[in-house]
Design a protein around this motif. Structure first.
Motif, PDB file in Angstrom:
ATOM      1  N   LEU A   1      68.969 -64.325  13.557  1.00  0.00           N
ATOM      2  CA  LEU A   1      70.357 -64.033  13.888  1.00  0.00           C
ATOM      3  C   LEU A   1      70.911 -63.069  12.848  1.00  0.00           C
ATOM      4  CD1 LEU A   1      69.821 -66.598  15.570  1.00  0.00           C
ATOM      5  CD2 LEU A   1      72.182 -67.245  15.141  1.00  0.00           C
ATOM      6  N   ARG A   2      71.194 -61.875  13.284  1.00  0.00           N
ATOM      7  CA  ARG A   2      71.706 -60.850  12.376  1.00  0.00           C
ATOM      8  C   ARG A   2      73.111 -61.213  11.906  1.00  0.00           C
ATOM      9  NH1 ARG A   2      70.126 -55.099  14.184  1.00  0.00           N
ATOM     10  NH2 ARG A   2      68.157 -55.885  13.353  1.00  0.00           N
ATOM     11  N   ASP A   3      73.380 -60.947  10.639  1.00  0.00           N
ATOM     12  CA  ASP A   3      74.671 -61.254  10.030  1.00  0.00           C
ATOM     13  C   ASP A   3      75.675 -60.165  10.419  1.00  0.00           C
ATOM     14  OD1 ASP A   3      76.848 -61.802   8.457  1.00  0.00           O
ATOM     15  OD2 ASP A   3      75.726 -61.966   6.580  1.00  0.00           O
ATOM     16  N   PRO A   4      76.745 -60.496  11.154  1.00  0.00           N
ATOM     17  CA  PRO A   4      77.701 -59.460  11.565  1.00  0.00           C
ATOM     18  C   PRO A   4      78.364 -58.748  10.394  1.00  0.00           C
ATOM     19  CG  PRO A   4      78.028 -61.470  12.829  1.00  0.00           C
ATOM     20  CD  PRO A   4      77.075 -61.809  11.722  1.00  0.00           C
ATOM     21  N   ALA A   5      78.545 -59.466   9.289  1.00  0.00           N
ATOM     22  CA  ALA A   5      79.183 -58.860   8.122  1.00  0.00           C
ATOM     23  C   ALA A   5      78.224 -57.977   7.342  1.00  0.00           C
ATOM     24  CB  ALA A   5      79.758 -59.950   7.215  1.00  0.00           C
ATOM     25  N   ASN A   6      76.934 -58.160   7.573  1.00  0.00           N
ATOM     26  CA  ASN A   6      75.899 -57.380   6.880  1.00  0.00           C
ATOM     27  C   ASN A   6      74.723 -57.231   7.836  1.00  0.00           C
ATOM     28  OD1 ASN A   6      74.201 -56.123   5.035  1.00  0.00           O
ATOM     29  ND2 ASN A   6      73.527 -58.080   4.146  1.00  0.00           N
ATOM     30  N   PRO A   7      74.830 -56.301   8.813  1.00  0.00           N
ATOM     31  CA  PRO A   7      73.831 -56.220   9.887  1.00  0.00           C
ATOM     32  C   PRO A   7      72.407 -55.980   9.431  1.00  0.00           C
ATOM     33  CG  PRO A   7      75.806 -55.022  10.496  1.00  0.00           C
ATOM     34  CD  PRO A   7      75.968 -55.394   9.047  1.00  0.00           C
ATOM     35  N   SER A   8      72.202 -55.588   8.164  1.00  0.00           N
ATOM     36  CA  SER A   8      70.835 -55.437   7.672  1.00  0.00           C
ATOM     37  C   SER A   8      70.241 -56.769   7.240  1.00  0.00           C
ATOM     38  CB  SER A   8      70.795 -54.456   6.495  1.00  0.00           C
ATOM     39  OG  SER A   8      71.564 -54.951   5.406  1.00  0.00           O
ATOM     40  N   GLY A   9      71.058 -57.826   7.188  1.00  0.00           N
ATOM     41  CA  GLY A   9      70.588 -59.147   6.783  1.00  0.00           C
ATOM     42  C   GLY A   9      70.693 -60.146   7.918  1.00  0.00           C
ATOM     43  N   LEU A  10      70.219 -61.359   7.658  1.00  0.00           N
ATOM     44  CA  LEU A  10      70.201 -62.413   8.665  1.00  0.00           C
ATOM     45  C   LEU A  10      71.020 -63.610   8.230  1.00  0.00           C
ATOM     46  CD1 LEU A  10      66.418 -62.538   9.677  1.00  0.00           C
ATOM     47  CD2 LEU A  10      68.253 -61.288  10.820  1.00  0.00           C
ATOM     48  N   LEU A  11      71.658 -64.266   9.178  1.00  0.00           N
ATOM     49  CA  LEU A  11      72.258 -65.568   8.929  1.00  0.00           C
ATOM     50  C   LEU A  11      71.182 -66.634   8.811  1.00  0.00           C
ATOM     51  CD1 LEU A  11      75.182 -65.531  11.528  1.00  0.00           C
ATOM     52  CD2 LEU A  11      75.384 -65.249   9.048  1.00  0.00           C
ATOM     53  N   GLY A  12      70.071 -66.436   9.494  1.00  0.00           N
ATOM     54  CA  GLY A  12      68.965 -67.385   9.503  1.00  0.00           C
ATOM     55  C   GLY A  12      68.148 -67.184  10.761  1.00  0.00           C
ATOM     56  N   THR A  13      67.230 -68.100  11.031  1.00  0.00           N
ATOM     57  CA  THR A  13      66.398 -68.015  12.221  1.00  0.00           C
ATOM     58  C   THR A  13      66.508 -69.292  13.038  1.00  0.00           C
ATOM     59  OG1 THR A  13      64.463 -68.900  11.063  1.00  0.00           O
ATOM     60  CG2 THR A  13      64.719 -66.500  11.094  1.00  0.00           C
ATOM     61  N   VAL A  14      66.257 -69.158  14.326  1.00  0.00           N
ATOM     62  CA  VAL A  14      66.181 -70.322  15.203  1.00  0.00           C
ATOM     63  C   VAL A  14      64.823 -70.312  15.888  1.00  0.00           C
ATOM     64  CG1 VAL A  14      68.672 -70.374  15.577  1.00  0.00           C
ATOM     65  CG2 VAL A  14      67.232 -69.108  17.168  1.00  0.00           C
ATOM     66  N   SER A  15      64.300 -71.494  16.153  1.00  0.00           N
ATOM     67  CA  SER A  15      63.053 -71.658  16.887  1.00  0.00           C
ATOM     68  C   SER A  15      63.374 -72.191  18.275  1.00  0.00           C
ATOM     69  CB  SER A  15      62.116 -72.626  16.154  1.00  0.00           C
ATOM     70  OG  SER A  15      61.737 -72.093  14.900  1.00  0.00           O
ATOM     71  N   LEU A  16      62.657 -71.670  19.273  1.00  0.00           N
ATOM     72  CA  LEU A  16      62.994 -71.998  20.648  1.00  0.00           C
ATOM     73  C   LEU A  16      61.743 -71.898  21.516  1.00  0.00           C
ATOM     74  CD1 LEU A  16      65.756 -72.664  22.011  1.00  0.00           C
ATOM     75  CD2 LEU A  16      65.892 -70.265  22.668  1.00  0.00           C
ATOM     76  N   THR A  17      61.631 -72.812  22.478  1.00  0.00           N
ATOM     77  CA  THR A  17      60.542 -72.722  23.442  1.00  0.00           C
ATOM     78  C   THR A  17      61.046 -72.302  24.820  1.00  0.00           C
ATOM     79  OG1 THR A  17      60.735 -75.106  23.844  1.00  0.00           O
ATOM     80  CG2 THR A  17      59.040 -74.389  22.299  1.00  0.00           C
ATOM     81  N   ASP A  18      62.142 -72.859  25.268  1.00  0.00           N
ATOM     82  CA  ASP A  18      62.716 -72.489  26.554  1.00  0.00           C
ATOM     83  C   ASP A  18      64.226 -72.430  26.403  1.00  0.00           C
ATOM     84  OD1 ASP A  18      60.606 -72.502  28.892  1.00  0.00           O
ATOM     85  OD2 ASP A  18      60.083 -74.164  27.559  1.00  0.00           O
TER      86      ASP A  18
ATOM     87  N   SER B   1      78.317 -75.072  14.836  1.00  0.00           N
ATOM     88  CA  SER B   1      78.144 -76.390  15.430  1.00  0.00           C
ATOM     89  C   SER B   1      77.101 -77.149  14.617  1.00  0.00           C
ATOM     90  CB  SER B   1      77.699 -76.255  16.887  1.00  0.00           C
ATOM     91  OG  SER B   1      76.426 -75.630  16.949  1.00  0.00           O
ATOM     92  N   PRO B   2      77.132 -78.474  14.655  1.00  0.00           N
ATOM     93  CA  PRO B   2      76.169 -79.243  13.854  1.00  0.00           C
ATOM     94  C   PRO B   2      74.719 -78.840  14.091  1.00  0.00           C
ATOM     95  CG  PRO B   2      77.875 -80.695  14.706  1.00  0.00           C
ATOM     96  CD  PRO B   2      78.094 -79.358  15.345  1.00  0.00           C
ATOM     97  N   GLY B   3      74.357 -78.627  15.368  1.00  0.00           N
ATOM     98  CA  GLY B   3      72.986 -78.239  15.667  1.00  0.00           C
ATOM     99  C   GLY B   3      72.637 -76.875  15.110  1.00  0.00           C
ATOM    100  N   MET B   4      73.563 -75.923  15.217  1.00  0.00           N
ATOM    101  CA  MET B   4      73.305 -74.591  14.689  1.00  0.00           C
ATOM    102  C   MET B   4      73.260 -74.610  13.172  1.00  0.00           C
ATOM    103  SD  MET B   4      72.704 -71.415  15.554  1.00  0.00           S
ATOM    104  CE  MET B   4      73.486 -70.744  17.025  1.00  0.00           C
ATOM    105  N   ALA B   5      74.124 -75.395  12.547  1.00  0.00           N
ATOM    106  CA  ALA B   5      74.124 -75.482  11.089  1.00  0.00           C
ATOM    107  C   ALA B   5      72.776 -75.972  10.585  1.00  0.00           C
ATOM    108  CB  ALA B   5      75.242 -76.399  10.619  1.00  0.00           C
ATOM    109  N   ARG B   6      72.186 -76.928  11.289  1.00  0.00           N
ATOM    110  CA  ARG B   6      70.863 -77.433  10.880  1.00  0.00           C
ATOM    111  C   ARG B   6      69.802 -76.379  11.075  1.00  0.00           C
ATOM    112  NH1 ARG B   6      72.913 -82.153  13.329  1.00  0.00           N
ATOM    113  NH2 ARG B   6      71.887 -81.658  15.308  1.00  0.00           N
ATOM    114  N   ARG B   7      69.897 -75.639  12.191  1.00  0.00           N
ATOM    115  CA  ARG B   7      68.907 -74.582  12.464  1.00  0.00           C
ATOM    116  C   ARG B   7      68.917 -73.510  11.388  1.00  0.00           C
ATOM    117  NH1 ARG B   7      66.814 -73.874  17.730  1.00  0.00           N
ATOM    118  NH2 ARG B   7      67.654 -75.259  19.338  1.00  0.00           N
ATOM    119  N   LEU B   8      70.118 -73.160  10.911  1.00  0.00           N
ATOM    120  CA  LEU B   8      70.261 -72.048   9.967  1.00  0.00           C
ATOM    121  C   LEU B   8      70.208 -72.481   8.514  1.00  0.00           C
ATOM    122  CD1 LEU B   8      73.103 -70.039  11.741  1.00  0.00           C
ATOM    123  CD2 LEU B   8      70.634 -69.711  11.899  1.00  0.00           C
TER     124      LEU B   8
END
Length: 340
Positions: free
Chosen positions: A222-239, A327-334
């Motif tokens: 997830l690209r950081d909107p305040a710093n588009p060259s950096g990331l807020l973090g990553t998420v893992s997903l199957t579907d 959200s709690p789920g996103m906070a854990r992911r990131l």
């Protein structure tokens, strides 16, 4: 591996979204049965990664299906249904396909929910240009003259007859905030129908995935909107889907001021207060149009709206670049720093 090379200008646009693929994707591309195809569509570059015995065939057909739907809904093609609606505005109804009707119906639902802030008749503000190297800011007079043409209540739909009509001459649609995800979803349905081990479609800030790649979940940064060259973090997903909107996707700086493409229908100027939003969900319908709506609502109302979306995890970055809501789920992911 089969690759369709994108046009150079489109390649520059491909990184504009909030999302980037995890770097480990690269080595896996060399493995047998893994195909990557790219094509300029929907005002961005569409990338497909697919794995399976029918991957090449499936990816080609998926791109063709998405191109077919773009042809129906593009405001930039004279042969599209949207262009036909523009020509008939204030005159008569136009027959539209079930796919276009579904998008128009969803757009009107979002317009009502947002009190008119989300409005696909925003296309009447057509003096803007976000083309690299040739930006254009319409004058205040232009925007005043066009304001009366922006009113979602003047889009009339008759689903039983399969017809739509813009009721005032000069009205125009812009389906950019609501049509892309359904079109990407249609491409994903084609991929799934070929029994692939896994597939991904990346379309300028929106990513749909199914299955796995070489037995591993898809990882999306997830690209950081305040710093588009950096990331807020990553998420893992199957579907599922990761959808985003940001003030850096289509934008320009003029005389020290930053302008982006998400316009407030009341003023014809870019929305303020939200830099970007990203959402993770199982189904496209849970998040479609919500990113643009969040940017228009502003941080407080957007945070409230996002918190009520069922089965959705989200992160919102406000105007000064701080996270306003996770959200709690996103906070854990990131919580874990992005890998590689």
């Amino acid at each position: 591996m089969q690759t369709t090379a994108p046009l150079s200008r489109r390649r520059c646009m491909a990184g504009a979204g909030l999302l980037v693929l995890s770097a480990y994707l690269g080595p896996a591309m060399a493995r047998a049965g893994t195909v990557r195809m790219s094509r300029p569509l929907l005002g961005t570059q569409i990338d497909i990664v697919a794995q399976g015995t029918l991957a090449a065939r499936a990816a080609d057909l998926a791109l063709s299906e998405m191109a077919r739907l773009e042809q129906l809904m593009s405001r930039y093609r004279n042969d599209s249904e949207v262009a036909a609606l523009h020509r008939a505005a204030g005159r008569h109804p136009v027959d539209v396909s079930p796919e276009t009707m579904a998008v128009l119906q969803q757009a009107l639902t979002l317009s009502r929910e947002s009190g008119g802030l989300f409005d696909i008749t925003i296309g009447a503000y057509d003096g803007w240009s976000f083309k690299p190297g040739s930006p254009r800011l319409p004058s205040a007079q232009e925007r005043r003259e066009q304001r009366h043409l922006v009113d979602h209540r003047q889009l009339h739909l008759d689903p039983a007859k399969g017809q739509a009509q813009l009721m005032r001459r000069g009205m125009k649609l812009d389906l950019g905030g609501v049509a892309k995800l359904p079109i990407l979803e249609a491409g994903m349905r084609v991929l799934k129908s070929h029994g692939l081990d896994g597939a991904m479609i990346n379309g300028g800030g929106d990513v749909l995935v199914t299955g796995q790649l070489d037995g591993r979940d898809w990882r999306i940064g997830l690209r950081d909107p305040a710093n588009p060259s950096g990331l807020l973090g990553t998420v893992s997903l199957t579907d599922g889907v990761v959808a985003s909107s940001g003030d850096y996707e289509r934008h320009f700086v003029l005389d020290g001021r930053h302008f982006h493409h998400v316009l407030n229908p009341e003023t014809g100027l870019p929305a303020q207060g939200v830099r970007g939003v990203a959402m993770v969900a199982r189904d496209v319908n849970q998040v479609n149009g919500r990113g643009a709506m969040a940017m228009l609502l502003g941080p407080d109302a957007a945070a409230q709206m996002l918190s009520k979306l069922p089965g959705t995890e989200s992160v919102l970055v406000n105007g000064d670049g701080r996270r306003w809501l996770s959200s709690p789920g996103m906070a854990r992911r990131l919580a874990t720093p992005a890998a590689g």
